[in-house]
Design an enzyme around this catalytic site. Structure first.
Site, short mmCIF file in Angstrom:
data_model
loop_
_atom_site.label_atom_id
_atom_site.label_comp_id
_atom_site.label_asym_id
_atom_site.label_seq_id
_atom_site.Cartn_x
_atom_site.Cartn_y
_atom_site.Cartn_z
N GLN A 204 0.68 -1.10 -0.15
CA GLN A 204 -0.09 0.07 0.00
C GLN A 204 0.79 1.16 0.17
O GLN A 204 1.91 1.17 0.37
CB GLN A 204 -0.83 0.12 1.23
CG GLN A 204 -1.78 -1.26 1.26
CD GLN A 204 -3.05 -1.43 2.08
OE1 GLN A 204 -3.35 -0.24 2.50
NE2 GLN A 204 -3.53 -2.53 2.44
N ASP A 254 -5.93 -7.58 10.49
CA ASP A 254 -5.90 -7.07 9.08
C ASP A 254 -6.91 -7.96 8.16
O ASP A 254 -6.88 -9.21 8.36
CB ASP A 254 -4.79 -6.71 8.56
CG ASP A 254 -4.65 -5.62 7.38
OD1 ASP A 254 -4.35 -4.57 8.00
OD2 ASP A 254 -5.03 -6.02 6.31
N ALA A 283 -11.87 -5.99 10.56
CA ALA A 283 -11.49 -5.32 11.96
C ALA A 283 -12.81 -4.82 12.74
O ALA A 283 -12.53 -4.95 13.90
CB ALA A 283 -10.47 -4.51 11.68
N ASP A 303 -5.98 2.04 13.24
CA ASP A 303 -5.25 2.85 12.20
C ASP A 303 -6.01 2.42 10.98
O ASP A 303 -5.35 1.75 10.17
CB ASP A 303 -3.77 2.70 12.22
CG ASP A 303 -3.00 3.54 11.13
OD1 ASP A 303 -3.93 4.47 10.94
OD2 ASP A 303 -1.93 3.34 10.60
N CYS A 343 -6.93 9.03 8.53
CA CYS A 343 -6.24 9.56 7.65
C CYS A 343 -6.99 10.26 6.34
O CYS A 343 -6.56 9.89 5.46
CB CYS A 343 -5.08 8.43 7.07
SG CYS A 343 -5.82 6.90 6.58
N1 SAH Z 1 -1.28 0.44 10.92
C1 SAH Z 1 -0.57 0.24 9.48
C2 SAH Z 1 -1.30 0.84 8.51
C3 SAH Z 1 -2.80 0.53 8.24
S1 SAH Z 1 -3.31 0.81 6.75
C4 SAH Z 1 0.96 0.62 9.71
O1 SAH Z 1 1.24 1.41 10.47
O2 SAH Z 1 1.75 0.17 8.81
C5 SAH Z 1 -4.99 0.10 6.65
C6 SAH Z 1 -4.78 -1.49 6.74
O3 SAH Z 1 -6.11 -1.90 6.88
C7 SAH Z 1 -4.54 -2.21 5.60
O4 SAH Z 1 -3.47 -3.12 5.95
C8 SAH Z 1 -5.69 -2.78 4.83
O5 SAH Z 1 -5.51 -4.23 4.55
C9 SAH Z 1 -6.56 -2.98 6.19
N2 SAH Z 1 -8.03 -3.07 5.99
C10 SAH Z 1 -8.91 -2.16 5.48
N3 SAH Z 1 -10.20 -2.32 5.32
C11 SAH Z 1 -10.07 -3.53 6.40
C12 SAH Z 1 -11.00 -4.09 7.13
N4 SAH Z 1 -12.35 -3.69 6.87
N5 SAH Z 1 -10.78 -5.02 8.29
C13 SAH Z 1 -9.56 -5.37 8.29
N6 SAH Z 1 -8.61 -4.82 7.67
C14 SAH Z 1 -8.69 -3.55 6.83
#
Ligand code: SAH
Length: 406
Positions: A204, A254, A283, A303, A343
């Site tokens: 990403q 995730d 999540a 996050d 974000c």
């Molecule tokens: N905290 C991470 C960045 C998070 S980015 C860091 O610091 O590196 C957002 C993440 O959420 C991504 O990995 C994506 O795969 C995940 N994601 C998106 N929608 C989601 C959902 N509904 N349930 C679980 N994970 C999800």
């Protein structure tokens, strides 16, 4: 002597529409334009001229985008052909030996508008410099930019990362591939002792969330002895920090299998030895299930991805955030720390705070806002471009056991 830029055409504003340019906002929107050159000049320098004929600035032209011009210079002076190189050097050198950016080889080197280079994002991940050309103007100058980045960074490899959304918006091809050197399949970052593998070709953004560096420091400092939940963990940025900080246990959630696989190898690489539980699932559902099952955590990181991608989706996003926080608060132990982030630029700091406190009220839990969190100094935002401020976060402390019992 600095050569003049080769201006192909003028773009003429409608009467009374010069305000944002005069305030040095780098975006000229289509609604302000009375006359423009057309598709043949995609990516070219244009002069931005008021309805009365005054030259207000110079920028790159994007006839397909609703942001018609990204201004790089303001006022009537020709900015000179070397502007791009000057700005690139300045952006990279500003970050060199910066006290607030010490101890890592993963840095954002160019942060688009806030470095005076709209449409250009450059991240260094160890030996690899990853570049995104997000506008027609930057796309047209890709080779020149790559040459300068190679020289000023001295990094062995440069990689061009595709960005389909902006390619579609700008009408440019979604190119990807080596810019110089021969980029390996994976880069490696050492961030203040935390080591991460980065899939900069497929991961990403440009492969890693460099913008959470300072909050990872915070988590590392707070984790000792805490049962930790890293929700939306991606490749384990926060989980690694918590593990190194002595977390009692780790739960990662995730939806991405690839991200979790890398997270596990990152944890192993960092010799994190506490019990680790990886949950590949939604999540929001996982938080709900954890609170229903009576699970308790002493450190929770939330996050999520940008939930509000446009102004229209702010209401729905606010509800999703609140729901996420509500269930997180329900599984927070007394005196737990909760770090929550948004974000989306469209969720402003006031709204974010309201959502956080609204969720605490609904959860009937006392929380204190200890610290406001955001992006680190390699991701600045400029006074002329407040849209560049997108990451809002907070460190919360749940009420203590003694306070919770009347
Ligand atoms: N905290 C991470 C960045 C998070 S980015 C860091 O610091 O590196 C957002 C993440 O959420 C991504 O990995 C994506 O795969 C995940 N994601 C998106 N929608 C989601 C959902 N509904 N349930 C679980 N994970 C999800």
């Amino acid at each position: 002597m600095n050569e003049c830029i080769r201006i192909v055409s003028d773009i003429i504003l409608s009467a009374g529409r010069e305000r944002s340019v005069r305030r040095q906002h780098p975006w000229l929107l289509s609604g302000a334009v009375a006359r423009e050159p057309g598709a043949a000049e995609t990516g070219a320098w244009v002069r931005v001229v008021s309805s009365s004929g005054e030259v207000l600035g110079h920028g790159h032209y994007s006839p397909r985008s609703s942001i018609r011009v990204r201004l790089l210079a303001f006022g009537k002076e020709d900015p000179g052909e070397a502007l791009l190189e000057t700005r690139l050097d300045a952006a990279v050198n500003r970050r060199r030996n910066h006290r607030l950016l010490a101890g890592t080889n993963g840095l954002r080197l160019v942060n688009a508008e806030s470095d005076g280079l709209p449409g250009l994002v450059v991240d260094q991940m160890g030996d690899v410099v990853v570049v995104k050309f997000l506008t027609a103007g930057m796309h047209a100058r890709a080779e020149r930019i790559a040459r300068r980045l190679e020289a000023v960074t001295g990094a062995p490899h440069g990689y061009r990362r595709r960005d389909d959304t902006s390619a579609r918006r700008e009408g440019i091809p979604p190119d990807e591939g080596a810019l110089w050197g021969s980029p390996p399949a994976e880069a490696a970052i050492d961030e203040r002792g935390r080591r991460y593998a980065v899939d900069f070709m497929h991961g990403q953004k440009t492969g890693f969330y460099l913008d959470q560096r300072d909050s990872r420091d915070l988590v590392e400092g707070l984790a000792e002895g805490r049962r930790t939940l890293d929700a939306f963990s991606y490749t384990g940025g926060f989980a690694v920090a918590a593990g190194r900080g002595g977390a009692a246990s780790l739960v990662l959630v995730d939806s991405s299998k690839a991200a979790l696989k890398t997270a596990l190898s990152n944890l192993a690489e960092n010799a994190v030895e506490c019990p680790i539980d990886v949950r590949r699932t939604d999540a929001f559902e996982a938080l709900r299930a954890a609170s229903a099952a009576g699970e308790r955590f002493d450190l929770i990181v939330l996050d999520p991805p940008p939930l509000a991608r446009s102004r229209r989706s702010v209401q729905a996003a606010s509800r999703a955030y609140k729901d996420m926080l509500l269930h997180a608060f329900r599984c927070a132990a007394p005196s737990a720390f909760v770090l929550a982030f948004s974000c989306s630029h469209h969720i402003d700091p006031d709204l974010f705070q309201k959502i956080v406190f609204g969720a605490a009220l609904d959860a009937e839990r006392g929380v204190r806002w200890l610290r406001t969190l955001g992006a680190p100094p390699d991701h600045p935002f400029s006074i002329h471009h407040p849209e560049g401020r997108y990451l809002h976060g907070c460190l919360l402390e749940m009420e203590s056991h003694a306070e919770a019992i009347p």
